[in-house]
Design an enzyme around this catalytic site. Structure first.
Site, mmCIF file in Angstrom:
data_model
loop_
_atom_site.group_PDB
_atom_site.id
_atom_site.type_symbol
_atom_site.label_atom_id
_atom_site.label_comp_id
_atom_site.label_asym_id
_atom_site.label_seq_id
_atom_site.Cartn_x
_atom_site.Cartn_y
_atom_site.Cartn_z
ATOM 1 N N ARG A 178 -14.715 1.902 2.205
ATOM 2 C CA ARG A 178 -14.290 3.281 1.925
ATOM 3 C C ARG A 178 -12.870 3.513 2.413
ATOM 4 O O ARG A 178 -12.505 3.075 3.513
ATOM 5 C CB ARG A 178 -15.236 4.270 2.605
ATOM 6 N N ASP A 179 -12.097 4.221 1.600
ATOM 7 C CA ASP A 179 -10.731 4.580 1.981
ATOM 8 C C ASP A 179 -10.779 5.541 3.168
ATOM 9 O O ASP A 179 -11.592 6.451 3.231
ATOM 10 C CB ASP A 179 -10.007 5.237 0.796
ATOM 11 N N ASN A 229 -1.835 0.400 -7.416
ATOM 12 C CA ASN A 229 -0.460 0.819 -7.182
ATOM 13 C C ASN A 229 0.397 -0.395 -6.877
ATOM 14 O O ASN A 229 -0.029 -1.286 -6.136
ATOM 15 C CB ASN A 229 -0.407 1.793 -6.002
ATOM 16 N N HIS A 244 -5.100 -4.351 -4.136
ATOM 17 C CA HIS A 244 -6.372 -3.625 -4.073
ATOM 18 C C HIS A 244 -6.548 -2.744 -5.297
ATOM 19 O O HIS A 244 -5.570 -2.302 -5.905
ATOM 20 C CB HIS A 244 -6.467 -2.779 -2.803
ATOM 21 N N VAL A 257 0.046 -0.308 1.213
ATOM 22 C CA VAL A 257 -0.517 -1.488 1.874
ATOM 23 C C VAL A 257 -0.317 -2.674 0.926
ATOM 24 O O VAL A 257 -0.788 -2.657 -0.221
ATOM 25 C CB VAL A 257 -2.013 -1.319 2.210
#
Ligand code: 5GP
Ligand code: ZN
Length: 114
Positions: free
Chosen positions: A30-31, A88, A101, A97
């Site tokens: 989870r973010d 992204n 992902h 980051v």
């Protein structure tokens, strides 16, 4: 494994995360700063900075990450209501980051892009 990579540290369990799925290729958690009721990140064990650094050898892994994302959407019950996958890349893409992902966002009406 890349030194000083936050997500490599999560893979190595040096930093805790709310893990929802793991196998020998990928990890999903989870973010920490969720933008929607469902906001999970899928990362490969293999450190790749971003899509610019991916190559033909990563084709199967990237496809696998997308299928795991779809399964997580199903597990969270948002497959029918709908969800969005986001990757992204670099500064103007909003990447913060630098370990590749996929974001899975769901559980609310998502509006425009960017
Ligand atoms: P990016 O902006 O690079 O596409 O996405 C990075 C995401 O990682 C952000 O949504 C951010 O909230 C999330 N994140 C950053 N640090 C941590 C952390 O330590 N733990 C977790 N679970 N998520 C993090
Ligand atoms: Zn990494």
């Amino acid at each position: 494994m890349s030194e000083d990579c936050l997500f490599c540290k999560i893979i190595n369990k040096e930093i805790p995360a709310d893990i929802v799925y793991e196998d020998d290729k990928v990890l999903a958690f989870r973010d920490i700063n969720p933008q929607a009721p469902i906001h999970t990140l899928i990362i490969p064990h293999r450190h790749i900075n971003n899509l610019n650094e991916a190559n033909a050898d990563d084709q199967e892994l990237l496809g696998y990450m997308v299928l795991v994302a779809a399964q997580i959407a199903k597990d969270n019950g948002v497959d029918e209501s709908g969800y969005r996958l986001v990757m992204n890349c670099n500064e103007q893409g909003g990447q913060t980051v630098f370990h590749i992902h996929i974001h899975i966002l769901g559980g609310r009406q998502l509006t425009h892009l960017g």
